[in-house]
Design an enzyme around this catalytic site. Structure first.
Site, PDB file in Angstrom:
ATOM      1  N   PHE A 175       0.853  -1.193   0.000  1.00 21.37           N
ATOM      2  CA  PHE A 175       0.000   0.000   0.000  1.00 21.37           C
ATOM      3  C   PHE A 175       0.891   1.245   0.000  1.00 21.37           C
ATOM      4  O   PHE A 175       1.755   1.399   0.873  1.00 21.37           O
ATOM      5  CB  PHE A 175      -0.911  -0.001   1.234  1.00 21.37           C
ATOM      6  CG  PHE A 175      -1.879  -1.159   1.237  1.00 21.37           C
ATOM      7  CD1 PHE A 175      -3.136  -1.034   0.660  1.00 21.37           C
ATOM      8  CD2 PHE A 175      -1.523  -2.379   1.783  1.00 21.37           C
ATOM      9  CE1 PHE A 175      -4.025  -2.101   0.632  1.00 21.37           C
ATOM     10  CE2 PHE A 175      -2.407  -3.457   1.770  1.00 21.37           C
ATOM     11  CZ  PHE A 175      -3.663  -3.324   1.192  1.00 21.37           C
ATOM     12  N   VAL A 230       2.168  -1.809   4.537  1.00 19.22           N
ATOM     13  CA  VAL A 230       1.908  -0.374   4.410  1.00 19.22           C
ATOM     14  C   VAL A 230       3.265   0.341   4.420  1.00 19.22           C
ATOM     15  O   VAL A 230       4.090   0.105   5.303  1.00 19.22           O
ATOM     16  CB  VAL A 230       1.037   0.094   5.603  1.00 19.22           C
ATOM     17  CG1 VAL A 230       0.936   1.606   5.639  1.00 19.22           C
ATOM     18  CG2 VAL A 230      -0.353  -0.530   5.519  1.00 19.22           C
ATOM     19  N   CYS A 231       3.507   1.181   3.443  1.00 19.79           N
ATOM     20  CA  CYS A 231       4.785   1.894   3.352  1.00 19.79           C
ATOM     21  C   CYS A 231       4.964   2.826   4.547  1.00 19.79           C
ATOM     22  O   CYS A 231       4.098   3.658   4.827  1.00 19.79           O
ATOM     23  CB  CYS A 231       4.864   2.715   2.076  1.00 19.79           C
ATOM     24  SG  CYS A 231       6.278   3.841   2.063  1.00 19.79           S
ATOM     25  N   VAL A 232       6.092   2.697   5.223  1.00 24.05           N
ATOM     26  CA  VAL A 232       6.310   3.460   6.456  1.00 24.05           C
ATOM     27  C   VAL A 232       6.334   4.973   6.213  1.00 24.05           C
ATOM     28  O   VAL A 232       5.698   5.736   6.955  1.00 24.05           O
ATOM     29  CB  VAL A 232       7.586   2.977   7.196  1.00 24.05           C
ATOM     30  CG1 VAL A 232       8.844   3.133   6.348  1.00 24.05           C
ATOM     31  CG2 VAL A 232       7.754   3.710   8.515  1.00 24.05           C
ATOM     32  N   ALA A 251       2.926   6.201   5.288  1.00 24.78           N
ATOM     33  CA  ALA A 251       2.031   6.067   6.442  1.00 24.78           C
ATOM     34  C   ALA A 251       2.279   7.170   7.466  1.00 24.78           C
ATOM     35  O   ALA A 251       1.342   7.744   8.015  1.00 24.78           O
ATOM     36  CB  ALA A 251       2.207   4.692   7.083  1.00 24.78           C
TER      37      ALA A 251
END
Lengths: 129, 130
Positions: free
Chosen positions: B39, B77-79, B82
Protein backbone atom coordinates in the site's frame (compact mmCIF):
# COMPACT_ATOMS: atom_id res chain seq x y z
CA UNK A 1 18.89 -9.63 -1.88
CA UNK A 2 21.75 -10.04 -4.36
CA UNK A 3 22.64 -13.44 -3.01
CA UNK A 4 19.04 -14.56 -3.15
CA UNK A 5 18.83 -13.50 -6.79
CA UNK A 6 21.98 -15.35 -7.67
CA UNK A 7 20.68 -18.47 -5.99
CA UNK A 8 17.55 -18.21 -8.06
CA UNK A 9 19.45 -17.87 -11.30
CA UNK A 10 20.94 -14.40 -11.08
CA UNK A 11 18.14 -12.83 -13.06
CA UNK A 12 18.11 -9.05 -13.11
CA UNK A 13 14.72 -7.62 -13.97
CA UNK A 14 14.01 -4.59 -16.08
CA UNK A 15 12.15 -2.03 -13.98
CA UNK A 16 10.67 1.07 -15.56
CA UNK A 17 9.23 3.84 -13.43
CA UNK A 18 6.84 5.97 -15.45
CA UNK A 19 6.39 9.53 -14.25
CA UNK A 20 3.21 11.12 -15.54
CA UNK A 21 2.30 13.84 -13.07
CA UNK A 22 3.46 17.41 -12.51
CA UNK A 23 6.03 17.69 -9.70
CA UNK A 24 3.75 19.72 -7.43
CA UNK A 25 0.01 19.72 -6.92
CA UNK A 26 -0.04 16.05 -5.95
CA UNK A 27 2.48 13.89 -4.10
CA UNK A 28 2.87 11.24 -6.82
CA UNK A 29 6.09 12.63 -8.31
CA UNK A 30 7.84 12.98 -4.95
CA UNK A 31 6.79 9.57 -3.63
CA UNK A 32 7.58 8.05 -7.01
CA UNK A 33 11.10 9.39 -6.81
CA UNK A 34 11.45 7.82 -3.36
CA UNK A 35 10.73 4.39 -4.88
CA UNK A 36 13.29 5.01 -7.63
CA UNK A 37 15.99 5.84 -5.08
CA UNK A 38 15.24 2.69 -3.05
CA UNK A 39 15.26 0.55 -6.20
CA UNK A 40 18.91 1.49 -6.76
CA UNK A 41 19.86 -0.67 -3.77
CA UNK A 42 18.52 -3.82 -5.46
CA UNK A 43 20.91 -3.92 -8.44
CA UNK A 44 18.15 -4.16 -11.02
CA UNK A 45 18.05 -2.73 -14.55
CA UNK A 46 16.23 0.52 -13.74
CA UNK A 47 14.98 3.13 -16.17
CA UNK A 48 12.72 6.15 -15.85
CA UNK A 49 10.21 7.42 -18.36
CA UNK A 50 8.65 10.87 -18.30
CA UNK A 51 5.48 11.63 -20.18
CA UNK A 52 2.38 13.80 -19.96
CA UNK A 53 2.81 16.43 -17.21
CA UNK A 54 5.60 14.24 -15.82
CA UNK A 55 8.01 16.04 -18.14
CA UNK A 56 7.65 19.09 -15.87
CA UNK A 57 9.40 17.10 -13.13
CA UNK A 58 12.65 17.63 -15.04
CA UNK A 59 12.12 21.30 -15.86
CA UNK A 60 15.03 23.58 -15.02
CA UNK A 61 14.57 26.49 -12.64
CA UNK A 62 11.82 25.13 -10.39
CA UNK A 63 10.97 27.66 -7.68
CA UNK A 64 8.53 26.48 -5.02
CA UNK A 65 8.85 29.35 -2.53
CA UNK A 66 5.41 30.63 -3.39
CA UNK A 67 3.65 27.38 -2.51
CA UNK A 68 5.69 26.48 0.59
CA UNK A 69 6.61 23.05 -0.73
CA UNK A 70 10.13 21.64 -0.88
CA UNK A 71 11.76 21.84 -4.31
CA UNK A 72 12.95 18.27 -4.80
CA UNK A 73 14.12 18.69 -8.39
CA UNK A 74 17.86 18.64 -7.44
CA UNK A 75 17.36 14.95 -6.57
CA UNK A 76 17.00 14.10 -10.27
CA UNK A 77 20.56 15.32 -10.74
CA UNK A 78 21.69 12.88 -8.04
CA UNK A 79 20.28 9.83 -9.86
CA UNK A 80 23.51 9.38 -11.77
CA UNK A 81 25.25 8.78 -8.45
CA UNK A 82 22.86 5.89 -7.87
CA UNK A 83 23.76 4.42 -11.28
CA UNK A 84 20.33 5.32 -12.61
CA UNK A 85 21.22 6.76 -15.98
CA UNK A 86 18.45 5.65 -18.33
CA UNK A 87 16.03 8.53 -18.46
CA UNK A 88 13.58 8.63 -21.34
CA UNK A 89 11.34 11.57 -22.13
CA UNK A 90 8.42 11.37 -24.52
CA UNK A 91 8.88 13.75 -27.43
CA UNK A 92 5.18 14.44 -27.92
CA UNK A 93 4.74 15.42 -24.26
CA UNK A 94 7.63 17.88 -24.47
CA UNK A 95 6.32 19.42 -27.68
CA UNK A 96 2.76 19.73 -26.41
CA UNK A 97 4.11 21.80 -23.50
CA UNK A 98 6.45 23.98 -25.56
CA UNK A 99 9.54 22.39 -24.01
CA UNK A 100 12.78 21.14 -25.54
CA UNK A 101 15.60 19.01 -24.20
CA UNK A 102 17.45 22.24 -23.30
CA UNK A 103 14.75 23.05 -20.74
CA UNK A 104 15.54 19.91 -18.73
CA UNK A 105 17.91 19.72 -15.76
CA UNK A 106 19.42 16.32 -16.56
CA UNK A 107 20.61 14.51 -19.67
CA UNK A 108 17.83 12.43 -21.17
CA UNK A 109 17.04 10.45 -24.25
CA UNK A 110 14.03 11.84 -26.10
CA UNK A 111 11.86 9.12 -27.64
CA UNK A 112 8.71 9.20 -29.71
CA UNK A 113 5.55 7.82 -28.18
CA UNK A 114 5.92 4.66 -30.27
CA UNK A 115 9.55 4.19 -29.27
CA UNK A 116 8.72 4.67 -25.60
CA UNK A 117 5.87 2.18 -25.97
CA UNK A 118 8.26 -0.37 -27.44
CA UNK A 119 10.63 0.25 -24.53
CA UNK A 120 7.80 -0.34 -22.05
CA UNK A 121 6.89 -3.60 -23.75
CA UNK A 122 10.40 -4.90 -23.02
CA UNK A 123 10.12 -4.35 -19.26
CA UNK A 124 9.51 -6.96 -16.59
CA UNK A 125 8.04 -4.48 -14.13
CA UNK A 126 6.40 -1.14 -14.95
CA UNK A 127 5.29 1.08 -12.09
CA UNK A 128 3.71 4.39 -12.89
CA UNK A 129 3.26 7.44 -10.74
CA UNK B 1 1.08 -17.45 -10.88
CA UNK B 2 2.87 -15.52 -8.16
CA UNK B 3 1.34 -12.05 -7.97
CA UNK B 4 2.33 -8.83 -6.29
CA UNK B 5 -0.25 -6.08 -5.85
CA UNK B 6 0.30 -2.38 -5.33
CA UNK B 7 -2.56 -0.18 -4.12
CA UNK B 8 -1.99 3.53 -4.67
CA UNK B 9 -5.28 5.12 -3.75
CA UNK B 10 -7.33 5.50 -0.59
CA UNK B 11 -10.50 3.63 0.39
CA UNK B 12 -13.92 5.14 -0.44
CA UNK B 13 -12.26 8.04 -2.29
CA UNK B 14 -11.18 5.85 -5.16
CA UNK B 15 -12.46 2.72 -6.87
CA UNK B 16 -8.88 1.40 -7.06
CA UNK B 17 -9.06 0.27 -3.43
CA UNK B 18 -12.16 -1.86 -4.15
CA UNK B 19 -10.83 -3.20 -7.44
CA UNK B 20 -7.55 -4.26 -5.85
CA UNK B 21 -9.45 -6.19 -3.19
CA UNK B 22 -11.77 -7.83 -5.73
CA UNK B 23 -8.77 -8.75 -7.89
CA UNK B 24 -6.91 -10.25 -4.92
CA UNK B 25 -9.94 -12.26 -3.87
CA UNK B 26 -10.58 -13.55 -7.40
CA UNK B 27 -6.90 -14.44 -7.90
CA UNK B 28 -6.85 -16.44 -4.67
CA UNK B 29 -10.07 -18.23 -5.63
CA UNK B 30 -8.44 -19.18 -8.94
CA UNK B 31 -5.52 -20.69 -7.06
CA UNK B 32 -2.92 -18.00 -7.67
CA UNK B 33 -0.43 -17.05 -5.00
CA UNK B 34 -0.34 -13.49 -3.70
CA UNK B 35 3.19 -12.79 -2.57
CA UNK B 36 2.44 -9.39 -1.12
CA UNK B 37 0.02 -6.47 -1.24
CA UNK B 38 1.86 -3.17 -0.94
CA UNK B 39 0.00 0.00 0.00
CA UNK B 40 1.50 3.28 -1.16
CA UNK B 41 0.53 6.95 -1.59
CA UNK B 42 -3.00 7.42 -0.16
CA UNK B 43 -3.36 3.64 -0.46
CA UNK B 44 -1.89 3.41 3.04
CA UNK B 45 -5.30 4.58 4.30
CA UNK B 46 -6.59 1.10 3.48
CA UNK B 47 -4.69 0.04 6.61
CA UNK B 48 -6.13 2.30 9.27
CA UNK B 49 -8.25 0.47 11.80
CA UNK B 50 -9.94 3.72 12.82
CA UNK B 51 -12.02 3.51 9.65
CA UNK B 52 -15.71 3.56 10.56
CA UNK B 53 -17.93 3.63 7.49
CA UNK B 54 -21.74 3.76 7.75
CA UNK B 55 -23.17 0.36 8.68
CA UNK B 56 -24.89 -0.17 5.34
CA UNK B 57 -21.62 0.27 3.45
CA UNK B 58 -18.73 -2.14 2.93
CA UNK B 59 -15.85 -1.97 5.41
CA UNK B 60 -12.86 -1.87 3.10
CA UNK B 61 -10.27 -2.10 5.88
CA UNK B 62 -11.91 -5.05 7.65
CA UNK B 63 -12.27 -6.79 4.30
CA UNK B 64 -8.48 -6.71 3.83
CA UNK B 65 -7.90 -7.86 7.41
CA UNK B 66 -10.25 -10.80 6.94
CA UNK B 67 -8.72 -11.78 3.61
CA UNK B 68 -5.27 -11.62 5.20
CA UNK B 69 -6.36 -13.88 8.01
CA UNK B 70 -8.00 -16.41 5.67
CA UNK B 71 -5.09 -16.63 3.26
CA UNK B 72 -2.13 -15.58 5.40
CA UNK B 73 -1.60 -12.56 3.14
CA UNK B 74 1.33 -10.18 3.57
CA UNK B 75 -0.24 -6.71 3.69
CA UNK B 76 2.49 -4.08 3.81
CA UNK B 77 1.91 -0.37 4.41
CA UNK B 78 4.79 1.89 3.35
CA UNK B 79 6.31 3.46 6.46
CA UNK B 80 7.16 6.85 4.94
CA UNK B 81 3.78 7.24 3.26
CA UNK B 82 2.03 6.07 6.44
CA UNK B 83 3.86 8.51 8.70
CA UNK B 84 2.90 11.41 6.44
CA UNK B 85 -0.73 10.37 6.69
CA UNK B 86 -0.90 9.54 10.39
CA UNK B 87 -0.91 5.75 10.34
CA UNK B 88 1.18 4.16 13.09
CA UNK B 89 1.54 0.77 14.76
CA UNK B 90 2.33 0.33 18.46
CA UNK B 91 6.10 0.64 17.91
CA UNK B 92 5.75 3.78 15.83
CA UNK B 93 3.35 5.21 18.39
CA UNK B 94 5.98 4.82 21.10
CA UNK B 95 8.81 6.12 18.92
CA UNK B 96 6.96 9.26 17.89
CA UNK B 97 5.07 9.83 21.13
CA UNK B 98 1.61 9.60 19.58
CA UNK B 99 -1.62 9.24 21.54
CA UNK B 100 -2.75 6.06 19.82
CA UNK B 101 -2.02 3.54 17.11
CA UNK B 102 -4.29 2.65 14.27
CA UNK B 103 -2.71 0.01 12.04
CA UNK B 104 -5.47 -2.52 11.32
CA UNK B 105 -5.04 -6.24 12.11
CA UNK B 106 -3.25 -8.22 9.43
CA UNK B 107 -1.23 -5.24 8.17
CA UNK B 108 2.40 -4.49 8.88
CA UNK B 109 4.47 -1.35 8.35
CA UNK B 110 7.69 -1.64 6.37
CA UNK B 111 9.84 0.14 3.81
CA UNK B 112 9.70 0.71 0.07
CA UNK B 113 12.20 -2.07 -0.48
CA UNK B 114 9.26 -4.42 0.04
CA UNK B 115 7.66 -3.07 -3.14
CA UNK B 116 10.82 -3.47 -5.22
CA UNK B 117 11.34 -6.94 -3.78
CA UNK B 118 7.78 -7.88 -4.80
CA UNK B 119 8.62 -6.73 -8.34
CA UNK B 120 11.67 -8.98 -8.34
CA UNK B 121 10.05 -12.04 -6.79
CA UNK B 122 6.65 -12.05 -8.53
CA UNK B 123 5.65 -13.18 -12.00
CA UNK B 124 3.50 -10.06 -12.25
CA UNK B 125 3.24 -6.87 -10.24
CA UNK B 126 -0.28 -5.51 -10.69
CA UNK B 127 -0.92 -1.90 -9.72
CA UNK B 128 -4.21 -0.24 -8.83
CA UNK B 129 -4.50 3.54 -8.94
CA UNK B 130 -4.77 6.46 -11.32
Amino acid sequence: MDEMDMEEGGAVKKFMFVNRKAPYGTIYALEGLEVVLISAAFDQDVSLAFCDDGVYELKKGQDTKGIGVKNFSPTYRALEGYDIEKLYVEKESLEARGLTEDDLLVDVQVLSSAELGAMMAEQDVVISF
Amino acid sequence: MKLGIMVSEGPYTHQAADTAYNFAKAALEKGHEIYRVFFYHDGVNNGTGYTTPPQDDRNIVNRWSELAQQHNLDLVVCVAAAQRRGIVDADEQKRHGKSGNNLAPGFRISGLGQLVEAGIQCDRLVTFGD
